[in-house]
Design a protein around this motif. Structure first.
Motif, PDB file in Angstrom:
ATOM      1  N   ALA A 168       0.840  -1.148  -0.110  1.00 47.52           N
ATOM      2  CA  ALA A 168      -0.054  -0.021   0.037  1.00 47.52           C
ATOM      3  C   ALA A 168       0.975   1.334   0.101  1.00 47.52           C
ATOM      4  N   ALA A 169       2.039   1.430   0.725  1.00 50.25           N
ATOM      5  CA  ALA A 169       2.806   2.422   0.684  1.00 50.25           C
ATOM      6  C   ALA A 169       3.501   2.449  -0.278  1.00 50.25           C
ATOM      7  N   ASP A 170       3.939   1.624  -0.905  1.00 52.58           N
ATOM      8  CA  ASP A 170       4.898   1.582  -2.309  1.00 52.58           C
ATOM      9  C   ASP A 170       3.805   2.024  -3.582  1.00 52.58           C
ATOM     10  N   GLU A 171       2.687   1.577  -3.485  1.00 52.63           N
ATOM     11  CA  GLU A 171       1.618   1.981  -4.439  1.00 52.63           C
ATOM     12  C   GLU A 171       1.023   3.579  -4.347  1.00 52.63           C
ATOM     13  N   ALA A 172       1.032   4.149  -2.990  1.00 57.49           N
ATOM     14  CA  ALA A 172       0.910   5.297  -2.649  1.00 57.49           C
ATOM     15  C   ALA A 172       1.959   5.989  -3.565  1.00 57.49           C
ATOM     16  N   PHE A 173       3.020   5.877  -3.241  1.00 56.11           N
ATOM     17  CA  PHE A 173       4.337   6.304  -3.533  1.00 56.11           C
ATOM     18  C   PHE A 173       4.225   6.583  -5.150  1.00 56.11           C
ATOM     19  N   PHE A 174       4.035   5.558  -5.805  1.00 50.44           N
ATOM     20  CA  PHE A 174       3.894   5.650  -7.250  1.00 50.44           C
ATOM     21  C   PHE A 174       2.608   6.574  -7.636  1.00 50.44           C
ATOM     22  N   GLY A 175       1.630   6.542  -7.131  1.00 54.27           N
ATOM     23  CA  GLY A 175       0.508   7.437  -7.404  1.00 54.27           C
ATOM     24  C   GLY A 175       0.945   8.751  -7.169  1.00 54.27           C
ATOM     25  N   SER A 176       1.606   9.191  -6.195  1.00 55.45           N
ATOM     26  CA  SER A 176       2.021  10.357  -5.906  1.00 55.45           C
ATOM     27  C   SER A 176       3.102  11.028  -6.911  1.00 55.45           C
TER      28      SER A 176
END
Length: 305
Positions: free
Chosen positions: A263-271
Motif C-alpha cells: 500500500a505504501a509503495d503504491e501510494a508513492f507511485f501514485g504521488s
C-alpha cells in the motif's frame, strides 16, 4: 506519463520485497536496480527481467523515480543523489541519521517539486484502524516493539533506535506533534550498537514512552494511548483491543489492508505520477529523525559511550 519509470537501490531482503511491488504494479515500468554487490544485484534483476546497473548514476538517469532500500548509513547520500538527478524518491526509514540532514533532504525535494516519501508504512495501519480519525489528542502514549535478533543480521549497521524505534517515534509524532524534549536509556547486547532502548518524550500536550529491543526473548508489539475520555490498548500481534473510549477503533484491518508495504509503495507511485498527495512526506518523517537522534545521543550517554 503512462507509467512511472522506476528503479531500485539495494538488493537485500527489503530490496527484494520492494522489487516485487514495483514489478507487480500497474503504475510502474521496472527499469532496473543497483547494488554494490553485483552478484546479488544480478540475481534479483534476473528474477524480474530487468537490468542490474553497474553505476548508481546510470540508474538514476534512466528513471523517473527510485526506491531506496540500502543500509541506513547510506540513506542520506543516496537520497540526495537521487533528488539531484531529478528522481522522485521512496526511501526506507530512517530518512537520514541526523535531523539536520533530514531537514535538508526534505527541503531539497520540496524546492525541486519532487516527491520524497519515507517508509513509515505503519501509518497506513493506524489510519485503517481509525486512530487518525479520533477528534482528541492523546495525553500519553506507551509503545513496545521488542523481539529477538534478526536471523540475517539485518540493520546491524545502526542501533535499535534507528532500526525499530523509529517506527513508533514517527507514530507518536504524528499523533502528538513535534517533541519538546527526548531522553533515553539503552544497552548493548549482541552488536556494537544499542540493542535495547527506552525513550521518554515530552510534547506540549503530554508524554510518550517508547521501548524497542532486538535482544528480547520473544516478540512484543503493543501500544497504549490515553485520551481525555479514556484509554485504547492495542496488541498488534494478537490483534486485540481494549477500548474505554467512545471512539470506534478496528482491531483487525487485514481484510482491507493485507499488505501495508504494498500500500505504501503504491501510494508513492501514485504521488510521483501526480495522482494523489504524498502520504508520508520527508518534512514529516524528519520529525522522527530529530527524536531518534536525541534518543540516540541520550542513550549513548547513559552507557558511557
Amino acid at each position: 506519463m503512462s507509467a512511472l519509470k522506476t528503479g531500485l537501490i539495494g538488493a537485500g531482503v527489503f530490496g527484494g520485497y520492494h522489487a516485487g511491488k514495483v514489478a507487480g504494479s500497474e503504475l510502474t515500468e521496472f527499469v532496473g536496480l543497483f547494488d554494490p554487490d553485483q552478484t546479488r544485484a544480478i540475481a534479483l534483476a534476473e528474477k524480474h527481467g530487468v537490468i542490474a546497473f553497474e553505476q548508481q548514476s546510470d540508474l538514476f538517469d534512466s528513471c523517473d523515480a527510485v526506491l531506496v532500500a540500502c543500509p541506513a548509513t547510506y540513506h542520506e547520500a543516496v537520497v540526495r543523489a537521487a533528488l539531484e538527478a531529478n528522481c522522485h524518491v521512496m526511501v526506507e526509514k530512517p530518512l537520514a541519521l541526523t535531523g539536520h540532514a533530514a531537514d535538508q533532504l526534505a527541503a531539497l525535494a520540496d524546492a525541486n517539486g519532487l516527491v520524497l516519501q519515507v517508509g513509515h508504512q505503519e501509518r497506513f495501519v493506524l489510519a485503517a484502524m481509525g486512530l487518525f480519525e479520533i477528534p482528541e489528542t492523546p495525553t500519553r502514549i506507551e509503545a513496545w516493539r521488542m523481539g529477538p535478533p534478526a536471523p540475517d543480521g539485518r540493520a546491524g549497521d545502526v542501533s535499535v533506535i534507528w532500526d525499530l524505534m523509529t517506527h513508533d517515534l514517527d507514530m507518536v509524532g504524528k499523533l502528538m506533534g513535534p517533541a519538546v524534549s527526548v531522553e533515553a536509556t539503552g544497552r548493548s547486547a549482541h552488536t556494537a550498537h544499542i540493542d535495547e532502548a527506552t525513550a521518554r518524550i515530552n510534547f506540549p500536550i503530554g508524554t510518550a514512552e517508547v521501548t524497542a529491543s532486538r535482544c528480547h526473548s520473544e516478540r512484543d508489539r503493543r501500544m497504549v494511548l490515553t485520551y481525555p475520555s479514556g484509554t485504547i490498548a492495542i496488541n498488534f500481534l494478537t490483534r486485540e483491543i481494549e477500548n474505554s473510549t467512545s471512539f470506534e477503533v478496528k482491531a483487525d484491518v487485514s481484510d482491507h489492508l493485507p499488505d501495508p508495504l504494498g500500500a505504501a509503495d503504491e501510494a508513492f507511485f501514485g504521488s510521483a505520477l501526480g495522482k494523489r498527495p504524498c502520504e508520508i512526506p520527508g518534512r514529516e518523517a524528519a520529525l522522527a529523525v530529530h527524536m531518534a537522534e536525541q534518543a540516540e545521543l541520550s542513550a549513548l550517554h547513559t552507557i558511557g559511550a
